[in-house]
Design a protein around this motif. Structure first.
Motif, PDB file in Angstrom:
ATOM      1  N   LEU A  37       0.817  -1.211   0.000  1.00  0.00           N
ATOM      2  CA  LEU A  37       0.000   0.000   0.000  1.00  0.00           C
ATOM      3  C   LEU A  37       0.849   1.258   0.000  1.00  0.00           C
ATOM      4  CD1 LEU A  37      -2.802  -1.052   2.486  1.00  0.00           C
ATOM      5  CD2 LEU A  37      -3.015  -0.714   0.024  1.00  0.00           C
ATOM      6  N   GLU A  38       2.002   1.188   0.613  1.00  0.00           N
ATOM      7  CA  GLU A  38       2.864   2.362   0.721  1.00  0.00           C
ATOM      8  C   GLU A  38       3.737   2.588  -0.512  1.00  0.00           C
ATOM      9  OE1 GLU A  38       5.171   2.420   4.299  1.00  0.00           O
ATOM     10  OE2 GLU A  38       3.444   1.904   5.529  1.00  0.00           O
ATOM     11  N   HIS A  39       4.155   1.512  -1.182  1.00  0.00           N
ATOM     12  CA  HIS A  39       5.221   1.659  -2.173  1.00  0.00           C
ATOM     13  C   HIS A  39       4.929   1.139  -3.577  1.00  0.00           C
ATOM     14  CE1 HIS A  39       7.757   2.804   1.166  1.00  0.00           C
ATOM     15  NE2 HIS A  39       7.441   1.686   1.781  1.00  0.00           N
ATOM     16  N   GLU A  40       3.852   0.431  -3.775  1.00  0.00           N
ATOM     17  CA  GLU A  40       3.664  -0.225  -5.054  1.00  0.00           C
ATOM     18  C   GLU A  40       2.428   0.260  -5.797  1.00  0.00           C
ATOM     19  OE1 GLU A  40       4.019  -4.440  -4.532  1.00  0.00           O
ATOM     20  OE2 GLU A  40       5.936  -4.223  -3.507  1.00  0.00           O
ATOM     21  N   THR A  41       2.354  -0.082  -7.057  1.00  0.00           N
ATOM     22  CA  THR A  41       1.208   0.226  -7.889  1.00  0.00           C
ATOM     23  C   THR A  41       0.255  -0.960  -7.815  1.00  0.00           C
ATOM     24  OG1 THR A  41       2.614   1.525  -9.355  1.00  0.00           O
ATOM     25  CG2 THR A  41       0.483   0.814 -10.223  1.00  0.00           C
ATOM     26  N   VAL A  42      -0.990  -0.684  -7.467  1.00  0.00           N
ATOM     27  CA  VAL A  42      -1.968  -1.758  -7.273  1.00  0.00           C
ATOM     28  C   VAL A  42      -3.158  -1.527  -8.198  1.00  0.00           C
ATOM     29  CG1 VAL A  42      -3.488  -2.912  -5.612  1.00  0.00           C
ATOM     30  CG2 VAL A  42      -1.268  -2.009  -4.852  1.00  0.00           C
ATOM     31  N   PHE A  43      -3.573  -2.620  -8.848  1.00  0.00           N
ATOM     32  CA  PHE A  43      -4.760  -2.599  -9.696  1.00  0.00           C
ATOM     33  C   PHE A  43      -5.759  -3.619  -9.162  1.00  0.00           C
ATOM     34  CE2 PHE A  43      -1.303  -1.189 -12.465  1.00  0.00           C
ATOM     35  CZ  PHE A  43      -1.821   0.036 -12.882  1.00  0.00           C
ATOM     36  N   VAL A  44      -7.032  -3.236  -9.166  1.00  0.00           N
ATOM     37  CA  VAL A  44      -8.113  -4.066  -8.636  1.00  0.00           C
ATOM     38  C   VAL A  44      -8.986  -4.539  -9.788  1.00  0.00           C
ATOM     39  CG1 VAL A  44     -10.176  -4.052  -7.156  1.00  0.00           C
ATOM     40  CG2 VAL A  44      -8.108  -2.841  -6.429  1.00  0.00           C
ATOM     41  N   ALA A  45      -9.364  -5.811  -9.745  1.00  0.00           N
ATOM     42  CA  ALA A  45     -10.292  -6.380 -10.723  1.00  0.00           C
ATOM     43  C   ALA A  45     -11.679  -6.431 -10.104  1.00  0.00           C
ATOM     44  CB  ALA A  45      -9.857  -7.790 -11.118  1.00  0.00           C
ATOM     45  N   GLU A  46     -12.664  -5.952 -10.848  1.00  0.00           N
ATOM     46  CA  GLU A  46     -14.058  -6.037 -10.416  1.00  0.00           C
ATOM     47  C   GLU A  46     -14.829  -6.885 -11.418  1.00  0.00           C
ATOM     48  OE1 GLU A  46     -15.769  -2.142 -10.118  1.00  0.00           O
ATOM     49  OE2 GLU A  46     -14.851  -1.772  -8.164  1.00  0.00           O
ATOM     50  N   VAL A  47     -15.703  -7.735 -10.900  1.00  0.00           N
ATOM     51  CA  VAL A  47     -16.610  -8.517 -11.729  1.00  0.00           C
ATOM     52  C   VAL A  47     -18.018  -8.143 -11.305  1.00  0.00           C
ATOM     53  CG1 VAL A  47     -17.427 -10.837 -12.295  1.00  0.00           C
ATOM     54  CG2 VAL A  47     -14.972 -10.417 -12.057  1.00  0.00           C
ATOM     55  N   ALA A  48     -18.787  -7.645 -12.229  1.00  0.00           N
ATOM     56  CA  ALA A  48     -20.165  -7.208 -11.958  1.00  0.00           C
ATOM     57  C   ALA A  48     -20.207  -6.213 -10.803  1.00  0.00           C
ATOM     58  CB  ALA A  48     -21.059  -8.411 -11.686  1.00  0.00           C
ATOM     59  N   GLY A  49     -19.228  -5.298 -10.765  1.00  0.00           N
ATOM     60  CA  GLY A  49     -19.203  -4.252  -9.748  1.00  0.00           C
ATOM     61  C   GLY A  49     -18.684  -4.672  -8.393  1.00  0.00           C
ATOM     62  N   THR A  50     -18.255  -5.923  -8.258  1.00  0.00           N
ATOM     63  CA  THR A  50     -17.749  -6.434  -6.984  1.00  0.00           C
ATOM     64  C   THR A  50     -16.254  -6.707  -7.094  1.00  0.00           C
ATOM     65  OG1 THR A  50     -19.861  -7.520  -6.585  1.00  0.00           O
ATOM     66  CG2 THR A  50     -17.996  -8.301  -5.288  1.00  0.00           C
ATOM     67  N   PRO A  51     -15.443  -6.225  -6.143  1.00  0.00           N
ATOM     68  CA  PRO A  51     -14.006  -6.529  -6.188  1.00  0.00           C
ATOM     69  C   PRO A  51     -13.767  -8.039  -6.203  1.00  0.00           C
ATOM     70  CG  PRO A  51     -14.432  -4.797  -4.606  1.00  0.00           C
ATOM     71  CD  PRO A  51     -15.774  -5.350  -5.029  1.00  0.00           C
ATOM     72  N   ALA A  52     -12.942  -8.475  -7.146  1.00  0.00           N
ATOM     73  CA  ALA A  52     -12.699  -9.908  -7.325  1.00  0.00           C
ATOM     74  C   ALA A  52     -11.242 -10.293  -7.127  1.00  0.00           C
ATOM     75  CB  ALA A  52     -13.151 -10.330  -8.718  1.00  0.00           C
ATOM     76  N   GLY A  53     -10.340  -9.315  -7.036  1.00  0.00           N
ATOM     77  CA  GLY A  53      -8.931  -9.614  -6.842  1.00  0.00           C
ATOM     78  C   GLY A  53      -8.087  -8.383  -7.089  1.00  0.00           C
ATOM     79  N   TYR A  54      -6.787  -8.558  -6.910  1.00  0.00           N
ATOM     80  CA  TYR A  54      -5.869  -7.444  -7.167  1.00  0.00           C
ATOM     81  C   TYR A  54      -4.489  -7.954  -7.517  1.00  0.00           C
ATOM     82  CZ  TYR A  54      -3.638  -7.902  -2.547  1.00  0.00           C
ATOM     83  OH  TYR A  54      -2.943  -8.367  -1.454  1.00  0.00           O
ATOM     84  N   VAL A  55      -3.716  -7.069  -8.135  1.00  0.00           N
ATOM     85  CA  VAL A  55      -2.312  -7.338  -8.421  1.00  0.00           C
ATOM     86  C   VAL A  55      -1.512  -6.134  -7.934  1.00  0.00           C
ATOM     87  CG1 VAL A  55      -2.412  -6.436 -10.798  1.00  0.00           C
ATOM     88  CG2 VAL A  55      -0.633  -8.087 -10.170  1.00  0.00           C
ATOM     89  N   ALA A  56      -0.409  -6.398  -7.245  1.00  0.00           N
ATOM     90  CA  ALA A  56       0.497  -5.350  -6.757  1.00  0.00           C
ATOM     91  C   ALA A  56       1.798  -5.455  -7.523  1.00  0.00           C
ATOM     92  CB  ALA A  56       0.750  -5.516  -5.259  1.00  0.00           C
ATOM     93  N   LEU A  57       2.224  -4.323  -8.103  1.00  0.00           N
ATOM     94  CA  LEU A  57       3.397  -4.304  -8.974  1.00  0.00           C
ATOM     95  C   LEU A  57       4.467  -3.389  -8.414  1.00  0.00           C
ATOM     96  CD1 LEU A  57       1.434  -3.921 -12.307  1.00  0.00           C
ATOM     97  CD2 LEU A  57       2.266  -6.036 -11.260  1.00  0.00           C
ATOM     98  N   ASP A  58       5.690  -3.881  -8.425  1.00  0.00           N
ATOM     99  CA  ASP A  58       6.846  -3.121  -7.958  1.00  0.00           C
ATOM    100  C   ASP A  58       7.698  -2.795  -9.175  1.00  0.00           C
ATOM    101  OD1 ASP A  58       8.770  -1.977  -6.310  1.00  0.00           O
ATOM    102  OD2 ASP A  58       9.754  -3.889  -5.904  1.00  0.00           O
ATOM    103  N   ARG A  59       7.859  -1.518  -9.446  1.00  0.00           N
ATOM    104  CA  ARG A  59       8.604  -1.064 -10.631  1.00  0.00           C
ATOM    105  C   ARG A  59      10.037  -0.756 -10.248  1.00  0.00           C
ATOM    106  NH1 ARG A  59      10.662  -0.160 -15.125  1.00  0.00           N
ATOM    107  NH2 ARG A  59      10.045   1.461 -16.551  1.00  0.00           N
TER     108      ARG A  59
END
Length: 103
Positions: A37-59
């Motif tokens: 949460l402090e240092h990485e880029t995070v993307f959230v996947a939603e299915v039918a408007g409901t959060p379904a997962g996420y990926v955290a990326l360190d560049r």
């Protein structure tokens, strides 16, 4: 497997419970999730408007590393993880990285 199209978007502040809820399924991930949460880029996947997962990326200078990837148990076997990885690959290309790596 039932494929379901996910909408993938950047992390919002109100998504934090999702991250900790999914990370708690993996013992010891809570502390890493704080760093995410402090240092990485995070993307959230939603299915039918409901959060379904996420990926955290360190560049880094030359690569993007997948630090965390979690899919909600309710959305397993729907292609959400694959869509998150494809999005991460697109992000890596867009940001000029030479490689996409796993943790």
């Amino acid at each position: 497997m039932t494929y379901r199209k996910a909408e993938i978007r950047p992390l919002r502040e109100d998504d934090e419970p999702l991250l900790f809820g999914l990370a708690s399924l993996d013992r010891g991930a809570d502390e890493r999730t704080l760093a995410v949460l402090e240092h990485e880029t995070v993307f959230v996947a939603e299915v039918a408007g409901t959060p379904a997962g996420y990926v955290a990326l360190d560049r880094s200078e030359r690569a993007v590393r997948v630090d965390q990837l979690f899919v909600s148990p309710e959305h397993e076997a729907e292609g959400v993880g694959r869509q998150l990885l494809e999005y991460a690959e697109g992000y890596a290309i867009y940001s000029g990285a030479e490689a996409l790596r796993e943790r």
